[in-house]
Write an enzyme that holds these catalytic residues in place. Structure first.
Site, PDB file in Angstrom:
ATOM      1  N   CYS A   1      -0.490   4.072   2.224  1.00  0.00           N
ATOM      2  CA  CYS A   1      -0.277   3.841   3.649  1.00  0.00           C
ATOM      3  C   CYS A   1       1.171   4.090   4.069  1.00  0.00           C
ATOM      4  O   CYS A   1       1.423   4.663   5.135  1.00  0.00           O
ATOM      5  CB  CYS A   1      -0.648   2.399   4.015  1.00  0.00           C
ATOM      6  SG  CYS A   1      -2.265   1.842   3.448  1.00  0.00           S
ATOM      7  N   ASP A   2       2.111   3.651   3.245  1.00  0.00           N
ATOM      8  CA  ASP A   2       3.499   3.570   3.699  1.00  0.00           C
ATOM      9  C   ASP A   2       4.492   4.432   2.930  1.00  0.00           C
ATOM     10  O   ASP A   2       5.672   4.470   3.287  1.00  0.00           O
ATOM     11  CB  ASP A   2       3.965   2.106   3.628  1.00  0.00           C
ATOM     12  CG  ASP A   2       3.133   1.185   4.504  1.00  0.00           C
ATOM     13  OD1 ASP A   2       2.651   1.657   5.548  1.00  0.00           O
ATOM     14  OD2 ASP A   2       2.956   0.007   4.138  1.00  0.00           O
TER      15      ASP A   2
ATOM     16  N   CYS B   1       0.836  -1.206   0.000  1.00  0.00           N
ATOM     17  CA  CYS B   1       0.000   0.000   0.000  1.00  0.00           C
ATOM     18  C   CYS B   1       0.866   1.250   0.000  1.00  0.00           C
ATOM     19  O   CYS B   1       1.417   1.637   1.032  1.00  0.00           O
ATOM     20  CB  CYS B   1      -0.941  -0.002   1.202  1.00  0.00           C
ATOM     21  SG  CYS B   1      -2.012   1.458   1.283  1.00  0.00           S
TER      22      CYS B   1
END
Length: 316
Positions: A135-136, A132
């Protein structure tokens, strides 16, 4: 008789559990062998509102679980082997043969990211391996990273990651990409994106601090090479966890559950879906939680109305 059963304990299922429990419906939540979904493999969550310093993924899930339990939600562990949605009350069979019945069901079983299945990959999830970018990506500021994949998602995530990384290298085992031409052109025009096509990933290399490189096989020369990197984003798709439903609910051609626009309702009255099992676009913890709220409110409204309706005449 159980009023509501929730299958799945990611942010969607747990949010639904909190809302239903606060409505005194005493939901039963079925959690599989990996409770919490993909957040349990996320080291730090910095984009969930209300936590300015960030929070570890497993800790966020545990707090949501405790919140649901506080209001009376009950948790059961085990796989759901079979579901009978042909009549109401609905029937669930857990592994080992235990049977449960309920007047309504919320499905929040999520979608599992596909991994490469190579050596060193699984043990480095959260230590440089991610599925992701949204997300990261922030954690890889000014670092060289790799995106594995050749579809639209890979091109989109590679482009997004150039906001943070110093270089993004796309690794794909073929010369041809599956991505649409417009997405390919966008990626090729980005000066931060480099290419390693015709390269098959063989092994993830790592050290004490996490990922250090990716060993690949050049499919043209048959030579092996190590590409140094601190992060590898695997973008080869997701598989919605709907197989256990045995085709009883409408899905798209990939397997994602179809809900009525603006709701969490499936094609069977009393069965609702939330989270990544019905969302192949956003796949974020906050959107999953929001859809869990929707499912709980839809479910509560359904249960109130079902007291005065003979649903057996309308079920498939």
């Amino acid at each position: 008789m159980n009023q509501a059963i929730i299958i799945g304990t990611g942010p969607a299922g747990l949010t639904a559990a909190i809302y239903l429990a606060r409505a005194n419906l005493e939901p039963i939540i079925i959690e599989g062998p990996e409770p919490g979904g993909q957040l349990t493999t996320t080291t730090e969550v910095e984009n969930f509102p209300g936590f300015p310093e960030g929070m570890m993924g497993p800790e966020l899930i545990e707090n949501m679980r405790k919140q649901a339990e506080r209001f009376g939600a009950k948790f059961r562990s085990g796989w759901v082997d079979k579901v009978n949605l042909s009549d109401r009350p609905f029937e669930l069979t857990l592994e080992g043969g235990e049977e449960l019945v309920a007047n309504s069901i919320i499905i929040s079983t999520g979608a599992s990211a596909k991994y490469l299945g190579i050596s060193g990959e699984k043990e480095n999830v959260g230590r440089g391996i991610s599925t992701c970018a949204t997300c990261d990506g922030f954690f890889f500021r000014n670092k060289k990273i790799i995106v594995v994949g050749g579809g639209d998602s890979a091109m989109e995530e590679a482009h997004f990651l150039t906001k943070f990384a110093s270089e993004v290298r796309i690794v794909h085992r073929r010369e041809e990409l599956r991505a649409s031409k417009i997405m390919q052109d966008r990626a090729r025009q980005n000066p931060k994106i480099t290419w390693s096509l015709n390269n098959t990933p063989l092994e993830v290399l790592s050290g004490e601090r996490g990922v250090t490189g990716l060993k690949v096989l050049n499919n043209i020369t048959s030579e092996e090479e190590i590409i140094e990197t601190e992060g590898i984003f695997v973008t080869i798709g997701h598989t919605p966890n709907t197989k256990f439903l045995d085709g009883q609910l409408d899905t798209d051609d990939i397997g994602y559950l179809i809900v009525k626009p603006g709701s969490s309702e499936t094609n069977i009255p009393g069965v609702f879906a939330c989270g990544d099992v019905q969302d192949k676009k956003y796949r974020q913890a906050i959107t999953a939680a929001g859809s869990g709220c929707m499912a709980a409110l839809d479910c509560e409204k359904f249960l109130e109305g079902s007291m005065f309706h003979d649903w057996s005449k309308t079920l498939v």
